[in-house]
Design a protein around this motif. Structure first.
Motif, mmCIF file in Angstrom:
data_model
loop_
_atom_site.group_PDB
_atom_site.id
_atom_site.type_symbol
_atom_site.label_atom_id
_atom_site.label_comp_id
_atom_site.label_asym_id
_atom_site.label_seq_id
_atom_site.Cartn_x
_atom_site.Cartn_y
_atom_site.Cartn_z
ATOM 1 N N ASN A 136 -8.159 12.585 -11.307
ATOM 2 C CA ASN A 136 -9.328 12.338 -10.465
ATOM 3 C C ASN A 136 -9.456 10.866 -10.106
ATOM 4 O O ASN A 136 -9.727 10.521 -8.956
ATOM 5 N N LYS A 137 -9.255 9.989 -11.074
ATOM 6 C CA LYS A 137 -9.335 8.549 -10.808
ATOM 7 C C LYS A 137 -8.220 8.114 -9.859
ATOM 8 O O LYS A 137 -8.453 7.342 -8.932
ATOM 9 N N GLU A 138 -7.034 8.629 -10.097
ATOM 10 C CA GLU A 138 -5.904 8.303 -9.236
ATOM 11 C C GLU A 138 -6.142 8.837 -7.821
ATOM 12 O O GLU A 138 -5.793 8.193 -6.844
ATOM 13 N N TYR A 139 -6.737 10.013 -7.730
ATOM 14 C CA TYR A 139 -7.006 10.605 -6.423
ATOM 15 C C TYR A 139 -7.994 9.743 -5.630
ATOM 16 O O TYR A 139 -7.836 9.556 -4.422
ATOM 17 N N LEU A 140 -9.013 9.212 -6.302
ATOM 18 C CA LEU A 140 -9.978 8.334 -5.627
ATOM 19 C C LEU A 140 -9.294 7.071 -5.108
ATOM 20 O O LEU A 140 -9.567 6.619 -3.994
ATOM 21 N N ILE A 141 -8.398 6.507 -5.906
ATOM 22 C CA ILE A 141 -7.652 5.323 -5.465
ATOM 23 C C ILE A 141 -6.754 5.693 -4.286
ATOM 24 O O ILE A 141 -6.644 4.941 -3.320
ATOM 25 N N LEU A 142 -6.132 6.866 -4.362
ATOM 26 C CA LEU A 142 -5.279 7.327 -3.263
ATOM 27 C C LEU A 142 -6.072 7.422 -1.955
ATOM 28 O O LEU A 142 -5.591 7.006 -0.903
ATOM 29 N N LYS A 143 -7.291 7.920 -2.021
ATOM 30 C CA LYS A 143 -8.134 8.000 -0.824
ATOM 31 C C LYS A 143 -8.434 6.600 -0.278
ATOM 32 O O LYS A 143 -8.444 6.398 0.933
ATOM 33 N N GLN A 144 -8.659 5.640 -1.172
ATOM 34 C CA GLN A 144 -8.918 4.268 -0.737
ATOM 35 C C GLN A 144 -7.669 3.668 -0.081
ATOM 36 O O GLN A 144 -7.774 2.945 0.913
ATOM 37 N N ILE A 145 -6.516 3.963 -0.651
ATOM 38 C CA ILE A 145 -5.257 3.481 -0.065
ATOM 39 C C ILE A 145 -5.079 4.071 1.331
ATOM 40 O O ILE A 145 -4.725 3.351 2.270
ATOM 41 N N GLU A 146 -5.331 5.348 1.462
ATOM 42 C CA GLU A 146 -5.198 5.986 2.772
ATOM 43 C C GLU A 146 -6.172 5.384 3.780
ATOM 44 O O GLU A 146 -5.816 5.175 4.944
ATOM 45 N N ARG A 147 -7.384 5.039 3.339
ATOM 46 C CA ARG A 147 -8.348 4.398 4.243
ATOM 47 C C ARG A 147 -7.843 3.018 4.649
ATOM 48 O O ARG A 147 -7.946 2.634 5.821
ATOM 49 N N LEU A 183 0.819 -1.211 0.000
ATOM 50 C CA LEU A 183 0.000 0.000 0.000
ATOM 51 C C LEU A 183 0.853 1.260 0.000
ATOM 52 O O LEU A 183 0.550 2.228 -0.707
ATOM 53 N N LEU A 184 1.922 1.264 0.779
ATOM 54 C CA LEU A 184 2.808 2.432 0.821
ATOM 55 C C LEU A 184 3.485 2.658 -0.530
ATOM 56 O O LEU A 184 3.626 3.808 -0.980
ATOM 57 N N LYS A 185 3.892 1.578 -1.193
ATOM 58 C CA LYS A 185 4.500 1.710 -2.532
ATOM 59 C C LYS A 185 3.479 2.247 -3.529
ATOM 60 O O LYS A 185 3.791 3.122 -4.343
ATOM 61 N N LEU A 186 2.245 1.717 -3.474
ATOM 62 C CA LEU A 186 1.181 2.200 -4.361
ATOM 63 C C LEU A 186 0.887 3.679 -4.106
ATOM 64 O O LEU A 186 0.721 4.452 -5.048
ATOM 65 N N LYS A 187 0.838 4.044 -2.838
ATOM 66 C CA LYS A 187 0.575 5.435 -2.476
ATOM 67 C C LYS A 187 1.642 6.350 -3.051
ATOM 68 O O LYS A 187 1.334 7.401 -3.629
ATOM 69 N N ASN A 188 2.883 5.964 -2.929
ATOM 70 C CA ASN A 188 3.989 6.754 -3.453
ATOM 71 C C ASN A 188 3.890 6.875 -4.982
ATOM 72 O O ASN A 188 4.051 7.967 -5.537
ATOM 73 N N LYS A 189 3.610 5.769 -5.640
ATOM 74 C CA LYS A 189 3.514 5.753 -7.107
ATOM 75 C C LYS A 189 2.367 6.640 -7.584
ATOM 76 O O LYS A 189 2.525 7.434 -8.518
ATOM 77 N N ILE A 190 1.212 6.529 -6.951
ATOM 78 C CA ILE A 190 0.046 7.305 -7.372
ATOM 79 C C ILE A 190 0.252 8.788 -7.063
ATOM 80 O O ILE A 190 -0.114 9.646 -7.867
ATOM 81 N N THR A 191 0.846 9.093 -5.932
ATOM 82 C CA THR A 191 1.132 10.485 -5.599
ATOM 83 C C THR A 191 2.051 11.095 -6.657
ATOM 84 O O THR A 191 1.829 12.223 -7.113
ATOM 85 N N HIS A 192 3.050 10.333 -7.063
ATOM 86 C CA HIS A 192 3.966 10.791 -8.113
ATOM 87 C C HIS A 192 3.205 11.015 -9.428
ATOM 88 O O HIS A 192 3.423 12.025 -10.112
ATOM 89 N N THR A 193 2.305 10.100 -9.779
ATOM 90 C CA THR A 193 1.516 10.226 -11.004
ATOM 91 C C THR A 193 0.622 11.456 -10.958
ATOM 92 O O THR A 193 0.534 12.208 -11.928
#
Length: 121
Positions: A64-75, A15-25
């Motif tokens: 927007n799509k990436e941001y929604l996934i980021l919120k799910q990762i944070e949850r 999850l932390l790796k995904l969060k970092n990748k999506i934040t970068h994107t």
């Protein structure tokens, strides 16, 4: 069968790796939109402006799509901290390990997610 502590830690790292990748994107997409906005005034042709606007729209949709996934990762990361990772937010049933392996940021069972999307919850 509840997840073991080492399994939860593995999911946390994913999850932390995904969060970092999506934040970068997301940050990259924001920069592209900013660059398109800054260069728009210099375009002489309507077709160039249309292409720029289309690119901006696509970048914003991706963001927007990436941001929604980021919120799910944070949850999901919050659930790890709370000690409820792997438990459905809606039904309180265990989320199958196979689902978490496919979608580590899943916070609901497939059934609960389906009902939510259909407006039944």
């Amino acid at each position: 069968m509840p997840l073991k502590l080492e399994e939860i830690e593995e999911f946390k790292q994913v999850l932390l790796k995904l969060k970092n990748k999506i934040t970068h994107t997301i940050n990259g997409a924001k920069e592209e939109v900013k660059e398109l906005d800054e260069s728009k005034g210099y375009s002489q042709h309507q077709a160039d402006e249309g292409t720029d606007d289309f690119g901006k729209t696509i970048n914003m949709e991706v963001s927007n799509k990436e941001y929604l996934i980021l919120k799910q990762i944070e949850r999901a990361l919050e659930k790890i901290d709370e000690g409820t990772y792997g438990i459905c937010d809606i039904t309180k049933k265990e989320i199958p390990k196979a689902r978490l392996q496919a979608i580590p940021y899943a916070t609901m069972t497939v059934e609960a997610q389906d009902k939510l999307e259909k407006g039944l919850l």
